[in-house]
Design an enzyme around this catalytic site. Structure first.
Site, short mmCIF file in Angstrom:
data_model
loop_
_atom_site.label_atom_id
_atom_site.label_comp_id
_atom_site.label_asym_id
_atom_site.label_seq_id
_atom_site.Cartn_x
_atom_site.Cartn_y
_atom_site.Cartn_z
N GLU A 109 1.22 -26.15 -33.60
CA GLU A 109 0.26 -26.13 -32.48
C GLU A 109 -0.50 -27.45 -32.33
O GLU A 109 -0.73 -27.93 -31.23
CB GLU A 109 -0.73 -24.98 -32.69
CG GLU A 109 -1.59 -24.71 -31.48
CD GLU A 109 -2.44 -23.45 -31.67
OE1 GLU A 109 -1.88 -22.38 -31.95
OE2 GLU A 109 -3.67 -23.56 -31.54
N ASP A 110 -0.89 -28.05 -33.45
CA ASP A 110 -1.82 -29.19 -33.38
C ASP A 110 -1.26 -30.53 -33.86
O ASP A 110 -2.00 -31.52 -33.88
CB ASP A 110 -3.08 -28.87 -34.20
CG ASP A 110 -3.88 -27.72 -33.59
OD1 ASP A 110 -3.75 -27.51 -32.36
OD2 ASP A 110 -4.60 -27.04 -34.33
N ASP A 166 -7.39 -16.59 -40.49
CA ASP A 166 -7.74 -17.70 -39.59
C ASP A 166 -9.03 -17.39 -38.84
O ASP A 166 -9.95 -18.21 -38.76
CB ASP A 166 -6.56 -17.89 -38.62
CG ASP A 166 -6.71 -19.11 -37.72
OD1 ASP A 166 -7.47 -20.03 -38.07
OD2 ASP A 166 -6.04 -19.15 -36.66
N1 LIG Z 1 -15.29 -22.48 -35.63
C1 LIG Z 1 -14.77 -23.72 -35.64
N2 LIG Z 1 -13.56 -23.93 -35.04
C2 LIG Z 1 -13.06 -25.18 -35.08
C3 LIG Z 1 -13.76 -26.24 -35.70
N3 LIG Z 1 -13.00 -27.36 -35.60
C4 LIG Z 1 -11.89 -27.01 -34.96
N4 LIG Z 1 -11.91 -25.70 -34.62
C5 LIG Z 1 -10.85 -25.01 -33.91
O1 LIG Z 1 -11.32 -24.80 -32.57
C6 LIG Z 1 -10.59 -23.71 -32.01
C7 LIG Z 1 -11.56 -22.81 -31.28
O2 LIG Z 1 -12.10 -23.52 -30.23
P1 LIG Z 1 -11.84 -23.08 -28.75
O3 LIG Z 1 -12.65 -23.95 -27.85
O4 LIG Z 1 -12.01 -21.61 -28.61
O5 LIG Z 1 -10.30 -23.35 -28.52
P2 LIG Z 1 -9.53 -24.69 -28.19
O6 LIG Z 1 -10.00 -25.75 -29.19
O7 LIG Z 1 -8.11 -24.27 -28.40
O8 LIG Z 1 -9.84 -25.06 -26.80
C8 LIG Z 1 -9.94 -22.99 -33.16
O9 LIG Z 1 -8.58 -23.37 -33.14
P3 LIG Z 1 -7.49 -22.39 -32.62
O10 LIG Z 1 -6.19 -22.75 -33.26
O11 LIG Z 1 -7.47 -22.45 -31.15
O12 LIG Z 1 -7.96 -21.01 -33.19
P4 LIG Z 1 -8.20 -19.74 -32.40
O13 LIG Z 1 -8.79 -20.11 -31.09
O14 LIG Z 1 -6.83 -19.19 -32.31
O15 LIG Z 1 -9.10 -18.97 -33.28
C9 LIG Z 1 -10.53 -23.65 -34.40
O16 LIG Z 1 -9.61 -23.71 -35.49
C10 LIG Z 1 -15.03 -25.98 -36.30
O17 LIG Z 1 -15.68 -26.87 -36.85
N5 LIG Z 1 -15.49 -24.71 -36.23
#
Ligand SMILES: Nc1nc2c(ncn2[C@@H]2O[C@H](COP(=O)(O)OP(=O)(O)O)[C@@H](OP(=O)(O)OP(=O)(O)O)[C@H]2O)c(=O)[nH]1
Length: 232
Positions: A109-110, A166
């Site tokens: 994904e990233d 996660d």
């Molecule tokens: N809480 C938190 N999240 C962080 C941080 N740094 C990066 N993230 C990532 O940001 C995503 C959530 O932010 P969103 O604004 O909802 O989604 P987006 O980045 O995809 O736009 C999560 O990834 P994701 O793969 O999209 O996960 P999910 O949305 O499937 O849970 C999370 O892993 C942090 O410091 N705190």
């Protein structure tokens, strides 16, 4: 050690027994002989594929090397997949492929990692778990979030485990500190949405779900009978 169905193994302690007692090893006042034996069984299981797990940590560290979390300290991104794997261990998960899936869960994904690369390096089962928890970044954010709820319900047990860990990691992070640029409203919205994903994974792991519900209670996310999550 002989493999059982679903990649679980451990002739002396069932996975259910491990899940029920293992987390008590991390709580000194609740530590019991059963929990310590449970932990021993899990360590033996995981150690049997230690080199494979280290290879995953190394690969994920290289792939995420230039990425940081969104918290004000800009924590190295690799802390997240390692922390997700640690939560699974706390939850009594002894299936090494699930731990590997957690370590690699954000690589497709990233980063520029492909599923074929993961198949070649870590095998189809690990690559499959990662693929199941990977969002399609070509879709809009709203659609990705909607699909996570839909897909969670029919995901494999292994993918649900990674998904729960996660979400627990991310929600604990949000509970600890607000990411840069996030309003309180956005944090609440993330909690509300995450509660729906977690609900779709219910019945997968007692420990992880209990930890998640503790956080939802703290943030007063109530999942109503009609599936609508409200914040009080
Ligand atoms: N809480 C938190 N999240 C962080 C941080 N740094 C990066 N993230 C990532 O940001 C995503 C959530 O932010 P969103 O604004 O909802 O989604 P987006 O980045 O995809 O736009 C999560 O990834 P994701 O793969 O999209 O996960 P999910 O949305 O499937 O849970 C999370 O892993 C942090 O410091 N705190």
């Amino acid at each position: 050690m002989k493999k059982q169905r679903g990649g679980q193994s451990g002739p002396h302690f069932s996975i259910h027994q491990q899940q029920r007692t293992l987390h008590t090893c991390f709580v000194p006042e609740e530590r019991s002989l059963g929990a310590v034996f449970g932990l021993f069984g899990l360590v033996v299981e995981i150690m049997s594929d230690m080199s494979g797990i280290i290879q995953c940590v190394n690969f994920a560290a290289i792939q995420h090397k230039d990425q940081r979390r969104k918290d004000p300290e800009k924590t190295p991104y690799i802390n997240h997949p390692i922390g997700v794997a640690q939560l699974l261990i706390e939850g009594g998960v002894s299936d090494a492929d699930v731990i590997k899936g957690a370590l690699l869960h954000d690589t497709i994904e990233d980063t520029n990692t492909t599923q074929q690369q993961l198949i070649d390096k870590f095998g189809p089962r690990v690559a499959g778990i990662v693929a199941e928890v990977t969002d399609d970044k070509s879709l809009s954010k709203e659609e990705r979030k909607r699909l996570q709820i839909v897909h969670a319900a029919s995901a494999s047990h292994e993918a649900k485990l990674v998904k729960l860990a996660d979400k627990l990691y991310n929600l604990r992070d949000l509970d600890r500190v607000t990411p840069e640029g996030w309003t309180r409203e956005r944090v609440y919205q993330y909690f509300q949405w995450a509660a729906k994903v977690v609900d779709a994974c219910s019945g997968t792991n007692e420990y992880l779900e209990a930890q998640l519900h503790e956080l939802f209670n703290k943030w007063k996310c109530i999942n109503n009978d009609d599936g609508v999550v409200t914040v009080q």
